[in-house]
Scaffold this motif. Structure first.
Motif, PDB file in Angstrom:
ATOM      1  N   GLU A  87     -49.414 -21.284  -7.277  1.00 35.99           N
ATOM      2  CA  GLU A  87     -49.213 -20.067  -6.498  1.00 35.99           C
ATOM      3  C   GLU A  87     -49.109 -20.421  -5.015  1.00 35.99           C
ATOM      4  OE1 GLU A  87     -51.368 -16.509  -8.922  1.00 35.99           O
ATOM      5  OE2 GLU A  87     -52.698 -17.796  -7.745  1.00 35.99           O
ATOM      6  N   THR A  88     -48.319 -19.640  -4.285  1.00 36.25           N
ATOM      7  CA  THR A  88     -48.152 -19.840  -2.849  1.00 36.25           C
ATOM      8  C   THR A  88     -48.317 -18.507  -2.134  1.00 36.25           C
ATOM      9  OG1 THR A  88     -45.769 -19.404  -2.859  1.00 36.25           O
ATOM     10  CG2 THR A  88     -46.474 -21.680  -3.308  1.00 36.25           C
ATOM     11  N   GLY A  89     -48.459 -18.584  -0.823  1.00 37.50           N
ATOM     12  CA  GLY A  89     -48.515 -17.359  -0.039  1.00 37.50           C
ATOM     13  C   GLY A  89     -47.270 -16.514  -0.220  1.00 37.50           C
ATOM     14  N   ASP A  90     -46.114 -17.164  -0.332  1.00 39.31           N
ATOM     15  CA  ASP A  90     -44.861 -16.424  -0.521  1.00 39.31           C
ATOM     16  C   ASP A  90     -44.845 -15.697  -1.861  1.00 39.31           C
ATOM     17  OD1 ASP A  90     -43.882 -17.208   1.932  1.00 39.31           O
ATOM     18  OD2 ASP A  90     -42.726 -18.892   1.137  1.00 39.31           O
ATOM     19  N   SER A  91     -45.282 -16.379  -2.926  1.00 38.88           N
ATOM     20  CA  SER A  91     -45.255 -15.734  -4.246  1.00 38.88           C
ATOM     21  C   SER A  91     -46.249 -14.579  -4.300  1.00 38.88           C
ATOM     22  CB  SER A  91     -45.555 -16.754  -5.352  1.00 38.88           C
ATOM     23  OG  SER A  91     -46.893 -17.222  -5.295  1.00 38.88           O
ATOM     24  N   VAL A  92     -47.402 -14.754  -3.655  1.00 36.17           N
ATOM     25  CA  VAL A  92     -48.398 -13.686  -3.617  1.00 36.17           C
ATOM     26  C   VAL A  92     -47.883 -12.501  -2.801  1.00 36.17           C
ATOM     27  CG1 VAL A  92     -50.675 -13.071  -2.719  1.00 36.17           C
ATOM     28  CG2 VAL A  92     -50.367 -15.208  -3.983  1.00 36.17           C
ATOM     29  N   GLU A  93     -47.233 -12.791  -1.677  1.00 31.41           N
ATOM     30  CA  GLU A  93     -46.710 -11.704  -0.847  1.00 31.41           C
ATOM     31  C   GLU A  93     -45.658 -10.899  -1.604  1.00 31.41           C
ATOM     32  OE1 GLU A  93     -44.791 -10.897   3.583  1.00 31.41           O
ATOM     33  OE2 GLU A  93     -45.784 -12.801   3.139  1.00 31.41           O
ATOM     34  N   TYR A 112     -46.598   2.190   5.002  1.00 31.03           N
ATOM     35  CA  TYR A 112     -47.489   1.063   5.265  1.00 31.03           C
ATOM     36  C   TYR A 112     -46.849   0.050   6.202  1.00 31.03           C
ATOM     37  CZ  TYR A 112     -44.565  -1.864   2.273  1.00 31.03           C
ATOM     38  OH  TYR A 112     -43.505  -2.571   1.750  1.00 31.03           O
ATOM     39  N   ARG A 113     -47.690  -0.822   6.726  1.00 31.62           N
ATOM     40  CA  ARG A 113     -47.255  -2.012   7.457  1.00 31.62           C
ATOM     41  C   ARG A 113     -48.064  -3.181   6.913  1.00 31.62           C
ATOM     42  NH1 ARG A 113     -48.504  -0.424  12.052  1.00 31.62           N
ATOM     43  NH2 ARG A 113     -50.100  -1.849  12.844  1.00 31.62           N
ATOM     44  N   LEU A 114     -47.423  -4.324   6.735  1.00 33.47           N
ATOM     45  CA  LEU A 114     -48.072  -5.480   6.117  1.00 33.47           C
ATOM     46  C   LEU A 114     -48.045  -6.669   7.069  1.00 33.47           C
ATOM     47  CD1 LEU A 114     -49.290  -6.873   3.579  1.00 33.47           C
ATOM     48  CD2 LEU A 114     -46.941  -7.384   2.872  1.00 33.47           C
ATOM     49  N   ARG A 115     -49.210  -7.313   7.213  1.00 33.61           N
ATOM     50  CA  ARG A 115     -49.302  -8.540   8.014  1.00 33.61           C
ATOM     51  C   ARG A 115     -49.974  -9.626   7.179  1.00 33.61           C
ATOM     52  NH1 ARG A 115     -51.435  -5.385  12.742  1.00 33.61           N
ATOM     53  NH2 ARG A 115     -53.465  -6.210  12.119  1.00 33.61           N
ATOM     54  N   ARG A 116     -49.355 -10.786   7.159  1.00 34.51           N
ATOM     55  CA  ARG A 116     -49.952 -11.918   6.449  1.00 34.51           C
ATOM     56  C   ARG A 116     -50.796 -12.727   7.421  1.00 34.51           C
ATOM     57  NH1 ARG A 116     -45.983 -15.483   2.889  1.00 34.51           N
ATOM     58  NH2 ARG A 116     -46.714 -17.542   3.454  1.00 34.51           N
ATOM     59  N   GLY A 117     -51.993 -13.101   6.980  1.00 33.39           N
ATOM     60  CA  GLY A 117     -52.905 -13.836   7.844  1.00 33.39           C
ATOM     61  C   GLY A 117     -53.081 -15.278   7.411  1.00 33.39           C
ATOM     62  N   LEU A 118     -54.310 -15.740   7.465  1.00 36.65           N
ATOM     63  CA  LEU A 118     -54.629 -17.138   7.177  1.00 36.65           C
ATOM     64  C   LEU A 118     -54.323 -17.493   5.727  1.00 36.65           C
ATOM     65  CD1 LEU A 118     -55.988 -19.778   8.241  1.00 36.65           C
ATOM     66  CD2 LEU A 118     -58.156 -18.835   7.387  1.00 36.65           C
ATOM     67  N   GLU A 119     -53.772 -18.682   5.540  1.00 35.40           N
ATOM     68  CA  GLU A 119     -53.511 -19.184   4.192  1.00 35.40           C
ATOM     69  C   GLU A 119     -54.024 -20.608   4.076  1.00 35.40           C
ATOM     70  OE1 GLU A 119     -49.838 -20.148   1.067  1.00 35.40           O
ATOM     71  OE2 GLU A 119     -49.392 -19.363   3.058  1.00 35.40           O
ATOM     72  N   ARG A 120     -54.666 -20.905   2.946  1.00 30.55           N
ATOM     73  CA  ARG A 120     -55.077 -22.260   2.616  1.00 30.55           C
ATOM     74  C   ARG A 120     -54.619 -22.549   1.187  1.00 30.55           C
ATOM     75  NH1 ARG A 120     -55.168 -22.879   7.181  1.00 30.55           N
ATOM     76  NH2 ARG A 120     -56.907 -23.386   8.573  1.00 30.55           N
TER      77      ARG A 120
END
Length: 206
Positions: A87-93, A112-120
């Protein structure tokens, strides 16, 4: 691994006596929170990683509204999505946007408005890496049996080392209470670990 998102549910501020002018952002956020719970249930039914199971999601923080007598103009929700290898941040988003877009098309006045934050990134040790093989061999010699191989649900900086091209693995003592008021490890496991690391260094660095 994990990735954080801020979801801002938008409403329209108005006096509590004038509902025809207001859109209750907190009430609209309730639809999203139900969808987050359903998202987690959907993940439980997916194919599982052999050691880590599936990813998870939870709503971490929520805030909204100014006072009891007015309609809230927005509701701010932070969610954490725990990830497993693959899984990646892109797939989760993409999963999250699909949920939000469905709500926007089915719930009146949902915006709504969506902001992506910290990813590890998630980490998985390569069982064929030389350092992994040496640790397992030396641990078996000290313990008298092969060490257990398991997954852990938390993130560690093994992921950062792995991203930098440094082979690594997690290996440690017996204990519990990580980051709690009483964090502990057994003395006997500390002594065994010291011996294992010593012989591992001597073997690996020859």
């Amino acid at each position: 691994g994990f990735v954080w998102f801020d979801v801002i549910i938008k409403g329209r501020a108005a006096h509590g006596s004038r509902p025809e002018f207001g859109i209750d952002a907190i009430a609209k956020a309730g639809h999203f929170l139900v969808a987050v719970e359903q998202w987690g249930q959907w993940m439980d039914r997916r194919a599982r990683h052999n050691l880590l199971g599936t990813g998870t999601v939870h709503a971490s923080t929520i805030r909204g509204g100014e006072e009891a007598s007015s309609y809230p103009a927005q509701c701010h929700i932070t969610i954490e999505r725990r990830t497993v290898p693959g899984e990646t941040g892109d797939s989760v988003e993409r999963e999250l946007v699909k949920i939000l877009e469905h709500l926007a098309s089915t719930v009146q006045d949902f915006s709504y408005r969506l902001r992506r934050g910290l990813e590890r990134y998630p980490f998985e040790a390569d069982p064929e890496a030389p350092i992994v093989r040496v640790v397992r061999e030396q641990a078996a010699g000290v313990l008298g049996h092969s060490p257990a191989v398991r997954g852990e649900p938390f993130w560690t900086d093994c992921s950062l080392l792995h991203q930098a091209g440094i082979p690594c693995l997690m290996f440690g003592v017996d204990g519990g209470g990580a980051h709690a008021a009483k964090e502990w490890a057994t003395i006997s496991s500390i002594e065994r670990l010291t011996e294992i690391l010593t012989v591992t260094i001597l073997d690996f660095c020859r």
